[in-house]
Design a protein around this motif. Structure first.
Motif, PDB file in Angstrom:
ATOM      1  N   PHE B  21       0.873  -1.185   0.000  1.00 37.74           N
ATOM      2  CA  PHE B  21       0.000   0.000   0.000  1.00 37.74           C
ATOM      3  C   PHE B  21       0.905   1.228   0.000  1.00 37.74           C
ATOM      4  O   PHE B  21       1.723   1.401   0.910  1.00 37.74           O
ATOM      5  CB  PHE B  21      -0.884  -0.017   1.249  1.00 37.74           C
ATOM      6  N   LYS B  44      -1.484  -1.183  -4.007  1.00 36.94           N
ATOM      7  CA  LYS B  44      -2.515  -0.152  -4.027  1.00 36.94           C
ATOM      8  C   LYS B  44      -1.794   1.194  -3.943  1.00 36.94           C
ATOM      9  O   LYS B  44      -1.008   1.438  -3.031  1.00 36.94           O
ATOM     10  CB  LYS B  44      -3.467  -0.338  -2.832  1.00 36.94           C
ATOM     11  N   HIS B  45      -2.066   2.067  -4.918  1.00 35.90           N
ATOM     12  CA  HIS B  45      -1.380   3.360  -4.970  1.00 35.90           C
ATOM     13  C   HIS B  45      -2.389   4.488  -4.797  1.00 35.90           C
ATOM     14  O   HIS B  45      -3.359   4.570  -5.550  1.00 35.90           O
ATOM     15  CB  HIS B  45      -0.649   3.496  -6.313  1.00 35.90           C
ATOM     16  N   ILE B  57      -3.548   8.366   5.731  1.00 39.14           N
ATOM     17  CA  ILE B  57      -4.047   7.270   4.887  1.00 39.14           C
ATOM     18  C   ILE B  57      -3.236   5.994   5.154  1.00 39.14           C
ATOM     19  O   ILE B  57      -3.804   4.907   5.312  1.00 39.14           O
ATOM     20  CB  ILE B  57      -4.008   7.677   3.391  1.00 39.14           C
ATOM     21  N   GLY B  60      -4.284   4.530   8.574  1.00 36.85           N
ATOM     22  CA  GLY B  60      -5.556   3.813   8.482  1.00 36.85           C
ATOM     23  C   GLY B  60      -5.384   2.478   7.781  1.00 36.85           C
ATOM     24  O   GLY B  60      -5.928   1.448   8.216  1.00 36.85           O
ATOM     25  N   ALA B  61      -4.607   2.476   6.697  1.00 44.93           N
ATOM     26  CA  ALA B  61      -4.395   1.230   5.943  1.00 44.93           C
ATOM     27  C   ALA B  61      -3.638   0.212   6.789  1.00 44.93           C
ATOM     28  O   ALA B  61      -3.927  -0.987   6.747  1.00 44.93           O
ATOM     29  CB  ALA B  61      -3.639   1.527   4.643  1.00 44.93           C
ATOM     30  N   TYR B  62      -2.674   0.683   7.569  1.00 50.33           N
ATOM     31  CA  TYR B  62      -1.937  -0.230   8.472  1.00 50.33           C
ATOM     32  C   TYR B  62      -2.899  -0.873   9.463  1.00 50.33           C
ATOM     33  O   TYR B  62      -2.835  -2.088   9.726  1.00 50.33           O
ATOM     34  CB  TYR B  62      -0.836   0.530   9.217  1.00 50.33           C
ATOM     35  N   MET B  63      -3.798  -0.061  10.022  1.00 50.99           N
ATOM     36  CA  MET B  63      -4.769  -0.596  10.983  1.00 50.99           C
ATOM     37  C   MET B  63      -5.682  -1.636  10.319  1.00 50.99           C
ATOM     38  O   MET B  63      -6.266  -2.480  10.997  1.00 50.99           O
ATOM     39  CB  MET B  63      -5.597   0.535  11.587  1.00 50.99           C
ATOM     40  N   GLY B  64      -5.786  -1.555   8.997  1.00 51.15           N
ATOM     41  CA  GLY B  64      -6.561  -2.533   8.248  1.00 51.15           C
ATOM     42  C   GLY B  64      -5.705  -3.680   7.718  1.00 51.15           C
ATOM     43  O   GLY B  64      -6.164  -4.449   6.866  1.00 51.15           O
ATOM     44  N   GLY B  65      -4.459  -3.785   8.178  1.00 46.91           N
ATOM     45  CA  GLY B  65      -3.644  -4.942   7.853  1.00 46.91           C
ATOM     46  C   GLY B  65      -2.638  -4.780   6.728  1.00 46.91           C
ATOM     47  O   GLY B  65      -1.981  -5.739   6.341  1.00 46.91           O
ATOM     48  N   LYS B  66      -2.491  -3.562   6.195  1.00 47.70           N
ATOM     49  CA  LYS B  66      -1.551  -3.362   5.084  1.00 47.70           C
ATOM     50  C   LYS B  66      -0.153  -3.011   5.588  1.00 47.70           C
ATOM     51  O   LYS B  66       0.011  -2.516   6.705  1.00 47.70           O
ATOM     52  CB  LYS B  66      -2.047  -2.220   4.178  1.00 47.70           C
ATOM     53  N   ILE B  93       2.610   3.488  14.758  1.00 51.24           N
ATOM     54  CA  ILE B  93       2.269   3.040  13.407  1.00 51.24           C
ATOM     55  C   ILE B  93       3.542   2.967  12.552  1.00 51.24           C
ATOM     56  O   ILE B  93       4.208   3.991  12.343  1.00 51.24           O
ATOM     57  CB  ILE B  93       1.291   4.037  12.728  1.00 51.24           C
ATOM     58  N   ILE B 149       8.264  -2.260  11.168  1.00 50.78           N
ATOM     59  CA  ILE B 149       7.231  -3.149  11.724  1.00 50.78           C
ATOM     60  C   ILE B 149       7.608  -3.569  13.142  1.00 50.78           C
ATOM     61  O   ILE B 149       6.776  -3.556  14.051  1.00 50.78           O
ATOM     62  CB  ILE B 149       7.034  -4.376  10.802  1.00 50.78           C
TER      63      ILE B 149
END
Lengths: 201, 168
Positions: B21, B44-45, B57, B60-66, B93, B149
């Motif tokens: 992402f 995803k770009h 952004i 949020g994407a990290y919190m969704g597993g990206k 994050i 990470i």
């Protein structure tokens, strides 16, 4: 119209959606109405819409709701064209415009001088953006957005200075809120977000 | 002529590191890399209007597993400092910050920007690695991603003209 009334009106409709709350009283009010680990309290003024966008893009089958404010959206107005471009269909963007920087001394924002957040959204290319005219209309628009499954922004002019100091405290530290939110997502989605240390750590 | 070797190696290293992402804002020197990122079906770009929104952004994407990265110029990094502090660092994050190093040694222009970049990263407590050699791209980007990470913090990799194939 009061923000608290709008939030109460949609509480059942929100269900188990993930909710990102802007800096200020909206977080305390929402947490009083629907407490739990599915709420994240944003700590950067303006970033709520961007965090919600990233989350919605990552979890395309999960409804995400952003509780935004006028001061926040004005600070991060560049989120509007980016949202117009990405238009995550699982994101409902709610904007409460009370005309003031609520949590920093009630000084006026530019919307009191006529800046129209819905016109800004439309001008940025957002197709579904509207003002709600009443609490009932706010609820109707929310449910229309849910059915539409296309990124929608719903704004409401609300009274300034709603008293949220008597509401229960948010109850968790900032970083704890983030971890509980992520662990909640892990359970909901059956994924791993934050790796656990292995036996050799 | 812009070289393609460095940018394609950076893209491959990002994918090998598990990045899936990416948010970005262009710089002339990043054009080839962003073209590759945009074309790649595995990433995803999200193109940005301002870099600070990209930190949100990515968070949020990290919190969704990206696994996320932002590609930007160092001026854009300065635009992002509040979000890096009060969202990324505050909430633990990890984000890989791939920052084009304008005002680097040997450059003409942007020397003020170049001179504050590493001190501001250090001031934020964000670890930073300067990439100057093609042969170090793979290990550095993979290592930075692992470190981000594991430390649950942003980690910066400064991309010089040397690795972007733009050194005249």
């Amino acid at each position: 119209m009061r923000r608290y009334g709008c939030l109460q009106a949609i509480a059942e409709d929100v269900g188990d959606a993930l909710v990102i709350c802007t800096v200020g009283g909206a977080a305390a009010q929402w947490n009083a109405i629907r407490p739990g680990d599915g709420n994240l309290r944003c700590r950067t003024l303006g970033l709520v819409s961007s965090i919600a966008m990233g989350l919605a893009l990552a979890l395309q089958n999960r409804m995400v709701v952003a509780l935004d404010g006028d001061g926040a959206l004005l600070m991060n107005a560049c989120a509007l064209p980016t949202l117009a471009c990405q238009r995550p269909g699982n994101l409902i963007h709610l904007v409460f415009d009370n005309g003031v920087y609520e949590s920093s001394g009630l000084r006026p924002t530019a919307t009191l001088n006529g800046a129209d957040l819905v016109e800004m959204a439309r001008g940025a290319g957002i197709k579904h953006a509207c003002w709600a005219s009443s609490v009932e209309n706010f609820k109707q628009e929310f449910n229309k957005a849910k059915e539409r499954k296309a990124y929608s922004l719903i704004a409401a002019k609300v009274e300034a200075g709603e008293d949220y100091r008597e509401l229960p405290a948010f109850g968790v530290a900032e970083v704890e809120n983030a971890y509980r939110f992520m662990r909640h997502i892990e359970k909901l989605e059956g994924i791993r977000v934050v790796p656990l240390p292995g036996p050799r750590h | 002529m812009a070289g393609e070797t460095g940018p394609s190696m950076i893209l491959e290293a990002m994918k090998e590191a598990g990045i899936n992402f990416v948010t970005s804002l262009p710089d002339h020197n990043l054009a080839k890399l962003l073209e590759f990122v945009d074309k790649d079906p595995d990433l995803k770009h999200v193109p940005l209007c301002r870099e600070e929104e990209g930190i949100g952004i990515c968070a949020g994407a990290y919190m969704g597993g990206k696994t996320t990265a932002i590609i930007m110029q160092n001026g854009g990094f300065l635009n992002s400092c509040n979000a890096l502090t009060t969202t990324a660092l505050n909430f633990n994050i990890p984000i890989v910050l791939l920052i084009y190093y304008a005002g680097d040694i040997g450059d003409e222009g942007f020397s003020t920007l170049g001179s504050v970049t590493e001190p501001v990263l250090q001031g934020l407590g964000i670890r930073c690695y300067v990439l100057r050699k093609l042969e170090e791209i793979r290990a550095t980007i993979k290592g930075a991603t692992t470190l981000a990470i594991d430390s649950r913090r942003p980690v910066a990799v400064l991309l010089t003209k040397d690795v972007l194939g733009m050194r005249r």
